[in-house]
Design an enzyme around this catalytic site. Structure first.
Site, PDB file in Angstrom:
ATOM      1  N   SER A 178       0.545  -5.690   9.201  1.00  0.00           N
ATOM      2  CA  SER A 178       1.301  -4.592   8.615  1.00  0.00           C
ATOM      3  C   SER A 178       0.375  -3.920   7.609  1.00  0.00           C
ATOM      4  CB  SER A 178       2.577  -5.107   7.926  1.00  0.00           C
ATOM      5  OG  SER A 178       3.297  -4.042   7.348  1.00  0.00           O
ATOM      6  N   THR A 179      -0.077  -2.732   7.932  1.00  0.00           N
ATOM      7  CA  THR A 179      -1.085  -2.034   7.124  1.00  0.00           C
ATOM      8  C   THR A 179      -0.535  -1.719   5.744  1.00  0.00           C
ATOM      9  OG1 THR A 179      -1.985  -1.082   9.138  1.00  0.00           O
ATOM     10  CG2 THR A 179      -2.596  -0.014   7.075  1.00  0.00           C
TER      11      THR A 179
END
Length: 390
Positions: free
Chosen positions: A102-103
């Site tokens: 999850s950036t």
């Protein structure tokens, strides 16, 4: 499991993003405040340890406050290792290579802001990942206007479940995102949440004239650029690099880490000479990006001996070429072998870049046609690169 209400955390996240200049649109702020990031981290995440391993933290096993703090921290969160391992499958820290994450929210939000979407427009997202960015776009545009493609079936299934939990029954597709998704063409916008060696012409072809393609280009772990191009009436696309960007590579384009004795790979050199360009320059973002334009397909590796001496290698396995750089105490020497003089190409590029006043990444323009990708900085021949499509 009942998670705490994260309304306050979402609002605080929006406040931080707005204060940093990453969040400017009221519509995107509403999306950030509405979408619970924690839903898109199931079943858990891996946090880095000091000894290079990854500590699993699961939504079910963590203290609820710790889990919420992790979900709304300003960091990228690894959700898969080695193409299959998730945090619920191990109990102790493990070693592995991140393959899904999850950036960091600031990157996600600044990128979708740069897409400049308008109400009613359709978006193709390449790389669903956890589904968090997909959910933000669904909230902003409506779920019927968002199509998202994910290559990993397990990652896609988790994202789809999270999107359903968040209330979005969007078009999620399992497949090779490099091929786009022709069933719903044309799109107003295409956005990639993975890095690609070059923007596939397929994406250009599936975008309306006047539409935008936004993607991270480059194959190294740093020195990659965010390319934003506009599709023209004749089917070409033109634009520029608008800034730094860092994403995991598209799964099919991920380079296999070099193994074995690197010095043996560089045993037979055709030439050896002094170079005025020290390889440390490649630790800077813009020179690293330009080096990739000059030597597409090359891998950069730094080997450190027990005494601390560094040897820098460039390998292009496909073209059977290498460059080896060593500090001899009075400067750097380069040994090169194979049909392509890799360091000559990089040295010429970086010398021209220095002579041009060291322009920033944003000076790089690009044009995409069915036959080639062309990049340039100004009009200097040494700062023009053309990569033909095989």
């Amino acid at each position: 499991m009942t998670l705490p209400d994260t309304t306050a955390e979402r609002r605080a996240l929006a406040d931080r993003l707005e204060a940093d200049g990453d969040l400017t649109s009221p519509a995107w702020r509403a999306a950030v405040e509405a979408v619970p990031r924690e839903l898109f981290l199931q079943p858990g995440v891996f946090l880095p340890t000091n000894d290079g391993r990854w500590r699993p933290v699961t939504a079910l096993g963590a203290d609820p406050k710790e889990w919420v703090d992790i979900a709304y921290s300003d960091q990228s969160l690894v959700t898969q290792l080695d193409g299959h391992l998730t945090a619920d499958q191990v109990a102790q820290p493990v070693r592995g290579f991140p393959t899904s994450s999850s950036t960091i929210p600031k990157t996600v939000v600044s990128m979708i802001e740069a897409l400049e979407v308008q109400d009613g427009q359709s978006v193709l997202e390449i790389g669903t990942g956890t589904g968090y960015s997909t959910a933000l776009m669904c909230h902003r545009l409506g779920e019927d206007n968002v199509t998202s493609v994910e290559v990993d079936p397990d990652v896609a299934a988790r994202a789809d479940a999270a999107l359903e939990t968040a209330g979005f029954s969007t078009w999620t597709v399992t497949g090779d995102g490099l091929l786009g998704h022709p069933r719903r063409v044309p799109y107003d916008k295409v956005i990639a949440t993975c890095a690609v060696r070059r923007i596939p012409y397929t994406w250009v072809r599936q975008t309306k004239p006047g539409g935008t393609v936004l993607a991270t280009v480059g194959s190294w772990t740093y020195g990659t650029g965010l390319a934003k191009v506009t599709v023209q009436d004749d089917g070409t696309a033109e634009g520029r690099i608008i800034g730094r960007s860092s994403f995991m590579p598209a799964r099919s384009q991920a380079a296999t880490p070099l193994a074995g004795d690197l010095s043996a790979r560089a045993a037979y050199a055709d030439t050896e000479r002094h170079t005025p360009i020290a390889p440390q320059l490649l630790q800077q973002w813009t020179p690293a990006f330009l080096a990739q334009l000059a030597t597409p397909g090359a891998q950069l590796v730094t080997a450190v001996a027990d005494g601390g001496e560094q040897t820098v290698y460039l390998f292009d396995a496909e073209r059977e070429s290498f460059a080896q750089l060593n500090d001899n105490g009075h400067g750097w020497t380069v040994r090169q072998g194979g049909p392509i003089a890799l360091w000559d190409a990089i040295e010429n590029t970086l010398t021209a870049w220095q002579e041009a006043g060291r322009p920033d990444l944003s000076a790089v323009r690009l044009q995409i046609t069915p036959q080639a990708h062309a990049y340039r900085i100004g009009e200097k021949p040494a700062l023009r690169w053309e990569h033909r499509v095989a």
